[in-house]
Design an enzyme around this catalytic site. Sequence first.
Site, PDB file in Angstrom:
ATOM      1  N   SER A 144      64.932  21.753 -18.769  1.00 50.28           N
ATOM      2  CA  SER A 144      64.375  22.955 -18.126  1.00 50.28           C
ATOM      3  C   SER A 144      65.196  24.141 -18.617  1.00 50.28           C
ATOM      4  O   SER A 144      66.361  23.980 -19.007  1.00 50.28           O
ATOM      5  CB  SER A 144      64.509  22.827 -16.604  1.00 50.28           C
ATOM      6  OG  SER A 144      64.240  24.063 -15.963  1.00 50.28           O
ATOM      7  N   TYR A 157      69.177  20.813  -9.017  1.00 50.26           N
ATOM      8  CA  TYR A 157      68.201  20.707 -10.113  1.00 50.26           C
ATOM      9  C   TYR A 157      68.830  21.186 -11.422  1.00 50.26           C
ATOM     10  O   TYR A 157      68.724  20.512 -12.457  1.00 50.26           O
ATOM     11  CB  TYR A 157      66.960  21.543  -9.761  1.00 50.26           C
ATOM     12  CG  TYR A 157      65.822  21.418 -10.743  1.00 50.26           C
ATOM     13  CD1 TYR A 157      64.977  20.308 -10.731  1.00 50.26           C
ATOM     14  CD2 TYR A 157      65.578  22.419 -11.680  1.00 50.26           C
ATOM     15  CE1 TYR A 157      63.924  20.200 -11.630  1.00 50.26           C
ATOM     16  CE2 TYR A 157      64.530  22.321 -12.574  1.00 50.26           C
ATOM     17  CZ  TYR A 157      63.698  21.210 -12.545  1.00 50.26           C
ATOM     18  OH  TYR A 157      62.651  21.110 -13.439  1.00 50.26           O
TER      19      TYR A 157
HETATM   20  N1  LIG Z   1      56.550  22.757 -13.713  1.00 49.31           N
HETATM   21  C1  LIG Z   1      57.585  23.462 -14.127  1.00 49.31           C
HETATM   22  O1  LIG Z   1      57.638  24.693 -13.949  1.00 49.31           O
HETATM   23  C2  LIG Z   1      58.721  22.787 -14.844  1.00 49.31           C
HETATM   24  C3  LIG Z   1      59.670  23.597 -15.494  1.00 49.31           C
HETATM   25  C4  LIG Z   1      60.723  22.999 -16.164  1.00 49.31           C
HETATM   26  C5  LIG Z   1      60.840  21.632 -16.212  1.00 49.31           C
HETATM   27  N2  LIG Z   1      59.894  20.858 -15.555  1.00 49.31           N
HETATM   28  C6  LIG Z   1      60.066  19.423 -15.649  1.00 49.31           C
HETATM   29  O2  LIG Z   1      58.880  18.874 -16.181  1.00 49.31           O
HETATM   30  C7  LIG Z   1      58.789  17.499 -15.822  1.00 49.31           C
HETATM   31  C8  LIG Z   1      57.374  17.213 -15.353  1.00 49.31           C
HETATM   32  O3  LIG Z   1      57.131  17.951 -14.165  1.00 49.31           O
HETATM   33  P1  LIG Z   1      55.717  18.618 -13.827  1.00 49.31           P
HETATM   34  O4  LIG Z   1      55.927  20.078 -13.792  1.00 49.31           O
HETATM   35  O5  LIG Z   1      54.663  18.059 -14.695  1.00 49.31           O
HETATM   36  O6  LIG Z   1      55.572  18.188 -12.299  1.00 49.31           O
HETATM   37  P2  LIG Z   1      54.821  16.948 -11.641  1.00 49.31           P
HETATM   38  O7  LIG Z   1      55.376  16.840 -10.280  1.00 49.31           O
HETATM   39  O8  LIG Z   1      53.349  17.126 -11.809  1.00 49.31           O
HETATM   40  O9  LIG Z   1      55.252  15.703 -12.548  1.00 49.31           O
HETATM   41  C9  LIG Z   1      56.392  14.905 -12.320  1.00 49.31           C
HETATM   42  C10 LIG Z   1      55.936  13.457 -12.353  1.00 49.31           C
HETATM   43  O10 LIG Z   1      57.082  12.600 -12.285  1.00 49.31           O
HETATM   44  C11 LIG Z   1      56.758  11.528 -11.417  1.00 49.31           C
HETATM   45  N3  LIG Z   1      57.984  10.946 -10.863  1.00 49.31           N
HETATM   46  C12 LIG Z   1      58.831  11.490  -9.969  1.00 49.31           C
HETATM   47  N4  LIG Z   1      59.809  10.644  -9.660  1.00 49.31           N
HETATM   48  C13 LIG Z   1      59.587   9.511 -10.380  1.00 49.31           C
HETATM   49  C14 LIG Z   1      60.241   8.257 -10.467  1.00 49.31           C
HETATM   50  N5  LIG Z   1      61.346   7.991  -9.752  1.00 49.31           N
HETATM   51  N6  LIG Z   1      59.732   7.320 -11.300  1.00 49.31           N
HETATM   52  C15 LIG Z   1      58.618   7.571 -12.022  1.00 49.31           C
HETATM   53  N7  LIG Z   1      57.945   8.733 -11.973  1.00 49.31           N
HETATM   54  C16 LIG Z   1      58.419   9.692 -11.141  1.00 49.31           C
HETATM   55  C17 LIG Z   1      55.912  12.176 -10.324  1.00 49.31           C
HETATM   56  O11 LIG Z   1      55.159  11.237  -9.575  1.00 49.31           O
HETATM   57  C18 LIG Z   1      55.049  13.122 -11.142  1.00 49.31           C
HETATM   58  O12 LIG Z   1      53.865  12.498 -11.591  1.00 49.31           O
HETATM   59  C19 LIG Z   1      59.870  17.268 -14.777  1.00 49.31           C
HETATM   60  O13 LIG Z   1      60.990  16.651 -15.372  1.00 49.31           O
HETATM   61  C20 LIG Z   1      60.242  18.676 -14.339  1.00 49.31           C
HETATM   62  O14 LIG Z   1      61.536  18.760 -13.830  1.00 49.31           O
HETATM   63  C21 LIG Z   1      58.848  21.400 -14.900  1.00 49.31           C
END
Ligand SMILES: NC(=O)c1ccc[n+]([C@@H]2O[C@H](COP(=O)([O-])OP(=O)(O)OC[C@H]3O[C@@H](n4cnc5c(N)ncnc54)[C@H](O)[C@@H]3O)[C@@H](O)[C@H]2O)c1
Length: 256
Positions: A144, A157
Amino acid sequence: MRIENKVAIITGATSGIGRASAILFAREGAKIVVVGRRVSEGKKTVDAIHELGGEAVFIKTDVCRAADVQKMVEKTVHNYHKIDILFNNAGILPEETKTPITNLSVEMWERVMEVNLKGVFLSSKFVIPEMIKGGGGSIVNTASTLGIVSRPDRSAYSASKGGVVLLTKAMAMDYASYNIRVNCVCPSFVETEMTRDLVELAEKDEKAWNEILSKIPLGRPGTPEDVAYASLFLASDESKWITGISLILDGGLTAQ
Ligand SMILES: NC(=O)c1ccc[n+]([C@@H]2O[C@H](COP(=O)([O-])OP(=O)(O)OC[C@H]3O[C@@H](n4cnc5c(N)ncnc54)[C@H](O)[C@@H]3O)[C@@H](O)[C@H]2O)c1
């Protein structure tokens, strides 16, 4: 096709960035192992890939549990005989952790570290021996911008994602000689379930929403597809001289 016949494991492919990446990687010819805890959401990703004529299976896995991850690797090798790409994308940002550390419970700190950092460690630990057997591979981790720059109320985080940035570099060093590349993507605000509270501002509070947009030079949040395309590049042989990098995807936010 850009990753034809490659076998790709994508964690957290049950929604958001993971699901968009699973669909894009499948469109570009890869066989996809959809990994997550939620069976119904995993099935939706697999169905979307099958509708495109692609190849995918769902393997229910909690990335924090070593036994689950080990089984995920065994089943993948049983099905597809190799692993070329690992996209360590699963992550969490619980509401209760959006606070300075003096208000943060020990349990929530540990939970965020378990999923965001230990999850990357475990999947990589068990996948890398298979990549070595196959002559190499590409690992992409989702960190991130909060693993590089800070903002208020994101200590756990940020610490977990900063850990992912450095674990990426450390793994890149340790496995370069095995032809395994390790990189990470660092998105800022991407419209997914994780950022639902921000996305809802677009309808609920126009002033607050416009203020968020005004801070992004390109004038909009990212889409899951924006991250999927960058991850595809790092996963594919197009980036074969790139390892250990943190690719920032933020519409110019951190360039200011
Ligand atoms: N959305 C944003 O603004 C953003 C920004 C920077 C980084 N991220 C990172 O992107 C990645 C994806 O997030 P997203 O935005 O698509 O959100 P999201 O919540 O849609 O996706 C995260 C997924 O990870 C799964 N997950 C959580 N814990 C888990 C576990 N213990 N085992 C298996 N699966 C698990 C969840 O069920 C979910 O489907 C994450 O690592 C998040 O930290 C997101």
